[in-house]
Design an enzyme around this catalytic site. Structure first.
Site, PDB file in Angstrom:
ATOM      1  N   VAL A  63       0.814  -1.224   0.000  1.00 44.48           N
ATOM      2  CA  VAL A  63       0.000   0.000   0.000  1.00 44.48           C
ATOM      3  C   VAL A  63       0.846   1.271   0.000  1.00 44.48           C
ATOM      4  O   VAL A  63       0.324   2.350  -0.286  1.00 44.48           O
ATOM      5  CB  VAL A  63      -1.002   0.034   1.191  1.00 44.48           C
ATOM      6  CG1 VAL A  63      -2.015  -1.082   1.093  1.00 44.48           C
ATOM      7  CG2 VAL A  63      -0.288   0.030   2.539  1.00 44.48           C
ATOM      8  N   ASN A  89      -7.061  -2.902   5.723  1.00 46.98           N
ATOM      9  CA  ASN A  89      -6.650  -3.551   6.974  1.00 46.98           C
ATOM     10  C   ASN A  89      -5.149  -3.452   7.243  1.00 46.98           C
ATOM     11  O   ASN A  89      -4.742  -3.497   8.405  1.00 46.98           O
ATOM     12  CB  ASN A  89      -7.074  -5.032   6.918  1.00 46.98           C
ATOM     13  CG  ASN A  89      -6.433  -5.832   8.019  1.00 46.98           C
ATOM     14  OD1 ASN A  89      -6.842  -5.737   9.180  1.00 46.98           O
ATOM     15  ND2 ASN A  89      -5.401  -6.600   7.688  1.00 46.98           N
ATOM     16  N   SER A 144      -8.470   1.485  15.595  1.00 49.21           N
ATOM     17  CA  SER A 144      -8.008   0.760  16.792  1.00 49.21           C
ATOM     18  C   SER A 144      -8.577   1.457  18.021  1.00 49.21           C
ATOM     19  O   SER A 144      -8.955   2.635  17.944  1.00 49.21           O
ATOM     20  CB  SER A 144      -6.477   0.816  16.838  1.00 49.21           C
ATOM     21  OG  SER A 144      -5.998   0.478  18.119  1.00 49.21           O
ATOM     22  N   TYR A 157       1.498   5.407  16.426  1.00 47.50           N
ATOM     23  CA  TYR A 157       0.472   4.434  16.017  1.00 47.50           C
ATOM     24  C   TYR A 157      -0.914   4.961  16.404  1.00 47.50           C
ATOM     25  O   TYR A 157      -1.842   4.966  15.594  1.00 47.50           O
ATOM     26  CB  TYR A 157       0.762   3.087  16.685  1.00 47.50           C
ATOM     27  CG  TYR A 157      -0.261   2.004  16.395  1.00 47.50           C
ATOM     28  CD1 TYR A 157      -0.238   1.297  15.194  1.00 47.50           C
ATOM     29  CD2 TYR A 157      -1.254   1.695  17.327  1.00 47.50           C
ATOM     30  CE1 TYR A 157      -1.177   0.304  14.939  1.00 47.50           C
ATOM     31  CE2 TYR A 157      -2.194   0.705  17.071  1.00 47.50           C
ATOM     32  CZ  TYR A 157      -2.152   0.016  15.875  1.00 47.50           C
ATOM     33  OH  TYR A 157      -3.091  -0.962  15.617  1.00 47.50           O
ATOM     34  N   SER A 160      -1.968   7.789  14.238  1.00 51.62           N
ATOM     35  CA  SER A 160      -2.379   7.334  12.890  1.00 51.62           C
ATOM     36  C   SER A 160      -3.788   6.748  12.929  1.00 51.62           C
ATOM     37  O   SER A 160      -4.591   6.955  12.019  1.00 51.62           O
ATOM     38  CB  SER A 160      -1.381   6.315  12.319  1.00 51.62           C
ATOM     39  OG  SER A 160      -1.539   5.038  12.913  1.00 51.62           O
ATOM     40  N   LYS A 161      -4.114   6.031  14.008  1.00 54.01           N
ATOM     41  CA  LYS A 161      -5.430   5.389  14.078  1.00 54.01           C
ATOM     42  C   LYS A 161      -6.529   6.419  14.371  1.00 54.01           C
ATOM     43  O   LYS A 161      -7.679   6.229  13.953  1.00 54.01           O
ATOM     44  CB  LYS A 161      -5.416   4.276  15.124  1.00 54.01           C
ATOM     45  CG  LYS A 161      -4.505   3.098  14.729  1.00 54.01           C
ATOM     46  CD  LYS A 161      -4.930   2.460  13.416  1.00 54.01           C
ATOM     47  CE  LYS A 161      -4.154   1.198  13.073  1.00 54.01           C
ATOM     48  NZ  LYS A 161      -4.566   0.587  11.810  1.00 54.01           N
TER      49      LYS A 161
END
Ligand SMILES: NC(=O)c1ccc[n+]([C@@H]2O[C@H](COP(=O)([O-])OP(=O)(O)OC[C@H]3O[C@@H](n4cnc5c(N)ncnc54)[C@H](O)[C@@H]3O)[C@@H](O)[C@H]2O)c1
Length: 266
Positions: A63, A89, A144, A157, A160-161
């Site tokens: 991706v 995903n 998440s 992380y 980003s979520k």
């Protein structure tokens, strides 16, 4: 859940949640294109899809790489004529060696952004024209629990979520007039290679967890943080994806659905 004959792309489908999503969508009748960084790693997913029997395909799709995205999407349209469902995903929690760093460095921020956000944008933008011309489509983005509440384990992380939820809302607004639904799922805590890396790191680093195995750390975390007192499984996430991909969800868009045993309720 009726996704009969829908053409569904799943990214990061070699293992964990992406593999379970691919299998569940196929069981519900979809034609699944399971993609990941390396085609060779998709063997187990491929075997399960063949066992189910619908038309399916495994494909290399990184991706983060525009050429890889474009050539995969072209191949899919050539072979399947349409794309009805996109499941974004693929995800990462850090760059190589993330476990050894006390604090995420720039390579972690870059790797996480490249996969979890910019990668999601690349593949989605490549698929949108087909969905627009069909005037239908379902896009499901993996966020998440860390998108709901900041995490000290990997701040980039979590950021980003949170961005995934925001992006989901923006696309839901933009694409509503084309009858394209865009939703996110916020999984809780799953014993996949991603969480195994986290538990492994805690077992080496943190005073609190000295003497615990990674799996014992995981079990204690479930007990501590999850009101329903059980871990979430890749299948739990796959059921939610299958619902959002189906016509039963045609009035749901711009939402971020928690599948977390009650750990976050917002
Ligand atoms: N495991 C958890 O507890 C948990 C919780 C919340 C959210 N999530 C999210 O769910 C998704 C799947 O997580 P998982 O636990 O199955 O992770 P995993 O690490 O087991 O699997 C991730 C998959 O993504 C693939 N991938 C990584 N970079 C890629 C790229 N550039 N292009 C294509 N594929 C790429 C990997 O090869 C791998 O197959 C991720 O987005 C993750 O952030 C996981």
């Amino acid at each position: 859940m009726d996704v009969n004959d829908k053409v569904a792309i799943v990214t990061g489908a070699a293992r964990g949640i992406g593999k379970a999503i691919s299998v569940q969508l196929a069981k519900e009748g979809a034609q699944v294109i399971a993609t990941d960084l390396n085609e060779d790693d998709l063997g187990d997913t491929h075997d399960e899809l063949i066992g189910i029997g619908n038309k399916s395909l495994i494909l290399k799709l990184d991706v983060t790489n525009q050429d890889s995205v474009d050539s995969a999407v072209k191949k899919i349209i050539d072979e399947f004529s349409s794309i009805d469902v996109l499941v974004n995903n693929a995800g990462t929690i850090g760059a190589r060696g993330w476990e050894e760093r006390d604090v995420p460095d720039e390579s972690d921020w870059d790797a996480i952004y490249a996969v979890n956000l910019k990668g999601m944008v690349k593949i989605t933008e490549a698929v949108i024209p087909t969905m627009k011309s069909n005037r239908r489509g379902k896009i499901i983005n993996m966020s998440s629990i860390t998108g709901r509440l900041g995490t000290v384990t990997s701040p980039p992380y979590g950021v980003s979520k949170a961005g995934v939820i925001n992006l989901t809302q923006a696309w839901a607004l933009e694409l509503a007039e084309f009858s394209i639904n865009v939703n996110a799922i916020c999984p809780g805590i799953l014993w996949t290679p991603m969480w195994q890396r986290i538990a492994n790191r805690w077992s080496l680093d943190e005073e609190k967890w000295k003497g615990y195995t990674p799996r014992e750390i995981f079990d204690a975390t479930i007990k501590d943080r999850i009101p329903l007192q059980r871990e979430q499984t890749p299948e739990d996430i796959a059921y939610a994806v299958a619902f959002l991909a189906s016509d039963y969800a045609h009035n749901i868009t711009g939402q971020a659905i928690n599948v977390n045993g009650g750990s976050h309720m917002n």
